[in-house]
Each structure stands twice: as C-alpha cells, then as structure tokens.
Scaffold this motif. Structure first.
Motif, PDB file in Angstrom:
ATOM      1  N   HIS A 140       1.083   4.182  -2.751  1.00  0.00           N
ATOM      2  CA  HIS A 140       0.856   5.618  -2.525  1.00  0.00           C
ATOM      3  C   HIS A 140       1.888   6.429  -3.317  1.00  0.00           C
ATOM      4  O   HIS A 140       1.569   7.464  -3.899  1.00  0.00           O
ATOM      5  CB  HIS A 140       0.987   5.957  -1.035  1.00  0.00           C
ATOM      6  CG  HIS A 140      -0.334   6.020  -0.314  1.00  0.00           C
ATOM      7  ND1 HIS A 140      -1.382   6.806  -0.742  1.00  0.00           N
ATOM      8  CD2 HIS A 140      -0.769   5.417   0.822  1.00  0.00           C
ATOM      9  CE1 HIS A 140      -2.407   6.665   0.091  1.00  0.00           C
ATOM     10  NE2 HIS A 140      -2.061   5.829   1.047  1.00  0.00           N
ATOM     11  N   SER A 199       0.269   9.671   5.779  1.00  0.00           N
ATOM     12  CA  SER A 199      -1.137   9.258   5.760  1.00  0.00           C
ATOM     13  C   SER A 199      -1.675   9.181   7.176  1.00  0.00           C
ATOM     14  O   SER A 199      -1.032   9.634   8.125  1.00  0.00           O
ATOM     15  CB  SER A 199      -1.249   7.905   5.057  1.00  0.00           C
ATOM     16  OG  SER A 199      -0.623   6.919   5.851  1.00  0.00           O
ATOM     17  N   HIS A 224       0.820  -1.219   0.000  1.00  0.00           N
ATOM     18  CA  HIS A 224       0.000   0.000   0.000  1.00  0.00           C
ATOM     19  C   HIS A 224       0.859   1.277   0.000  1.00  0.00           C
ATOM     20  O   HIS A 224       0.511   2.272  -0.646  1.00  0.00           O
ATOM     21  CB  HIS A 224      -0.896  -0.038   1.247  1.00  0.00           C
ATOM     22  CG  HIS A 224      -1.765   1.146   1.434  1.00  0.00           C
ATOM     23  ND1 HIS A 224      -2.856   1.403   0.641  1.00  0.00           N
ATOM     24  CD2 HIS A 224      -1.712   2.166   2.326  1.00  0.00           C
ATOM     25  CE1 HIS A 224      -3.436   2.526   1.045  1.00  0.00           C
ATOM     26  NE2 HIS A 224      -2.755   3.016   2.071  1.00  0.00           N
ATOM     27  N   ASP A 265      -6.616   7.380  -0.013  1.00  0.00           N
ATOM     28  CA  ASP A 265      -6.674   5.984  -0.463  1.00  0.00           C
ATOM     29  C   ASP A 265      -7.560   5.791  -1.693  1.00  0.00           C
ATOM     30  O   ASP A 265      -8.676   6.311  -1.757  1.00  0.00           O
ATOM     31  CB  ASP A 265      -7.184   5.097   0.685  1.00  0.00           C
ATOM     32  CG  ASP A 265      -6.101   4.872   1.724  1.00  0.00           C
ATOM     33  OD1 ASP A 265      -4.936   5.227   1.464  1.00  0.00           O
ATOM     34  OD2 ASP A 265      -6.427   4.318   2.789  1.00  0.00           O
TER      35      ASP A 265
HETATM   36 ZN    ZN Z   1      -3.181   5.053   2.541  1.00  0.00          ZN
END
Ligand code: ZN
Ligand code: KG4
Length: 355
Positions: A127, A149, A123, A320
């Motif tokens: 990003h 984040s 993840h 996200d």
């Molecule tokens: Zn994230």
C-alpha cells in the motif's frame, strides 16, 4: 519489450478485491521503479453489499471464480503472454486467510509451471509502495508510512520499501471499518467510506462533538470504537438528547460530517506526532481511506505547514489493487525469492514476533 527490461505479474487477493497487474521495470538487482503495463481489479462489492461488510467465505469463493479471468485480462491489456513473464509476485500477508490462499495458490502454480521465481510481498508495505509508483522520479523512502484501510490503521517507520517497522496501530476498529459501520448505522449502504464522504458534503462538521481517542496520549495508537458508539447514541438518542431521523437528509449529513471530521482529526494529529517523534521528513500514505477528499485536504495542509514531503497515490491506487505489487522488484533486488512451500500469514506480524 525493451531489451533488458523485466516483466512480471503481481497478484492481490488479501480481502474482497481480486487484482492482477503486469509491470515492467529494470532487471533486478538494478534499482528502479517499475511502470504499470496493466492493472485489473475485479470488485466483489455487489456480493457483500447485502451484508454491509465482507463475508470471508463469500470472498474466497469469489476469488476462486475471478482469479484466472482477472489474470488473463491483465495479460491481455498489457499485450503480453505468460511466456513473457519472468517472475510472479503475490501478497501473502496480512488479510483474510481464505482469500490469501487463492492468490498464493494461483501464483505458486504459475511460478512452478513457468519455472520462474515466486515473490511474496506484504500487503501493507505494498500500500505504501503505491506512493513510489505514483512518484517514480522522487525518493519516497525513508519515510513515515500511514496505512489507513478497512482492516488497518498503522504507522510505520520505513527505511526502504521492504523495511517497514511498525510504530503503532489501532487497538480496535480500523478507520475504514469505522466508516463502514457508521454508514450502516446511517442506512447509507456499503462500502461506507465513499457514501459517508458524499453525505458529509452538505453537513455541519461542528454539529456533534464526537470523541477523539488518544489525541493527547503519548502512545502512537488509534481507537475508533468509542467514536462509533458515540455516533450510535447520537442517532438513537441519549442523555435527554433526542436521536435523529434517518429520513432527514440534513441530520444524516451533520452526523456524517461530524464523524468524518473526528476521524480526520485523529489521523492527522497522530501522524503529526509520529513525524515529530521519528524526525522523518517524508510521509507516504496508502489504503482506501486515503481516497477521502477531506482527509487529503487536511493532511496536505499539515504536511505543508510542517514542511514535510507528502506522497499520496491517485484514488485508484489507494484502494486494493495489484499494481502496488510492483514492490516485488525491491524484493528481487534484495534477493528475496520465496520457496514454493511458503504459506500465507493472515494476521499482522508485529515487530516482536517478526521472523
Ligand atoms: Zn488494502
Ligand atoms: O485499502 P482498502 O481498499 O482495503 C483494505 O485493505 O481494507 O480499503 C477499504 C476501506 C473501506 O473500509 C472503505 O470504506 C474505505 O477504505 N474507503 C474510504 C473511502 N474510500 C474507501 N474511507 C473514507 N473515504 C473514502 N472516500
């Protein structure tokens, strides 16, 4: 669909957003950046709002309800059917375990039923890959990567999209988490980033001298919990200084602006330090806090002054989303197809125990 083009679905369920995207790119192992045919995000903000933060069990149950309609919608908007897909990509780490499992189960089921490859992606690397998607004609890598984040504040030396080496990160709260907690203290609502940013517009950034942890420290580390506590004391009062009234918009704005400036100072200074240390001349930034206008303004100024090439995705690609799962193309080009018995990894995998 153009001949030879490669169509795939990406799924994202690491936290509280259910995301599905259809992407199209050159056929692996041919290099290239995919284009986003559709990207759908089903937000859960209304479900978590009353708790002022993400409740993991509520998040995973919402993913279960939302995952199939979200995938259907992504296929529909891209004008394709399941039979057109040639791979299924899914983020398997890091994140909330119950949330990750929902996306992975959906991805495995589709890959097995359609008999096409399953690709597992990280993840945080995704990003940063959002920068490459936003600037397809440029080389974003090698770069210094900063992920800011709700769950992470991490610096990476990225040799390529799937070769991110962790240089350092937060030892307590993440930057986004600090925004969420301060918004809560100020009674501004959830999620905190956008509401604190809005309140800060009319505030005085110099009204409070909040602490900037690790600013003059050699370590590439972040800490935001002391800042959060300082905000708490400023609101409630301490050291013979009276607290503030949450009914007074100017006082709330001053705290919000001073807090935001402290976070931005820390992020910009540590990023500058990491650029100097690594000698990297490109900077890629990802994560929800990168949507903050004051942060963007200050990091742009720093990059310009240091003559660094800066890449920040548009706002919708900072928070996200599944489009950033376009990173799967780089994984396929490197021959990294996941086995169907792959599991999720909830925690951040640090270099020393990376398998
Ligand atoms: Zn994230
Ligand atoms: O990347 P993201 O959508 O999810 C995670 O992977 O955590 O980031 C969400 C975080 C939240 O903490 C939210 O308050 C913060 O990003 N955020 C912002 C802004 N928009 C979202 N923080 C500061 N300013 C913003 N405009």
């Amino acid at each position: 669909m153009a001949a030879g083009r490669f169509l795939f679905l990406a799924i994202e369920t690491t936290c509280d957003e259910t995301g599905a995207a259809v992407l199209e790119g050159p056929r692996p192992p041919e290099p290239g950046v995919p284009i986003v045919r559709s990207s759908v995000v089903a937000s859960q903000i209304d479900l978590h709002e009353r708790y002022q933060g993400v409740v993991p069990e509520i998040a995973s149950r919402a993913h279960v309800r939302q995952i199939l309609p979200t995938i259907d919608e992504a296929l529909h908007r891209a004008g394709v059917t399941l039979g057109d897909l040639e791979a299924i990509a899914v983020s398997t780490r890091p994140g909330l375990v119950g949330s990750l499992v929902v996306g992975l189960t959906a991805a495995k089921s589709l890959a097995m039923a359609l008999d096409i490859p399953l690709v597992a992606f990280d993840h945080l690397e995704a990003h940063l890959y959002a920068c490459q998607l936003a600037y397809p004609e440029k080389n974003v890598y090698p770069c210094l990567g900063l992920v800011v984040s709700g769950g992470h504040t991490s610096l990476f030396a990225c040799r390529g999209p799937i070769e991110a080496e962790l240089l350092g990160g937060t030892i307590d709260d993440a930057a986004g988490e600090a925004f969420d907690k301060v918004a809560n203290l100020l009674g501004l609502g959830y999620p905190g980033g956008p509401v604190v940013e809005r309140a800060a517009v009319t505030g005085n950034r110099a009204a409070y001298a909040f602490p900037r942890s690790f600013l003059h420290d050699e370590r590439l580390a972040f800490s935001f919990s002391g800042l959060k506590t300082a905000v708490l004391y400023a609101i409630r009062g301490q050291d013979a200084r009276a607290g503030i009234s949450l009914e007074n918009p100017q006082q709330v704005a001053d705290i919000a602006a001073s807090f935001q400036e402290a976070v931005v100072d820390i992020l910009v200074a540590k990023t500058r330090q990491a650029l100097k240390r690594t000698g990297l001349r490109r900077l890629g930034i990802g994560g929800g806090v990168a949507a903050n206008a004051r942060f963007r303004e200050r990091i742009e100024a720093m990059a310009a002054e240091q003559r660094i090439d800066l890449f920040i995705p548009p706002l919708s690609m900072c928070t996200d989303n599944a489009a950033m799962g376009g990173i799967a193309l780089a994984k396929l080009a490197a021959g990294q197809v996941a086995d169907l018995d792959i599991d999720v990894t909830a925690g951040l995998v640090r270099p020393k125990n990376k398998k």
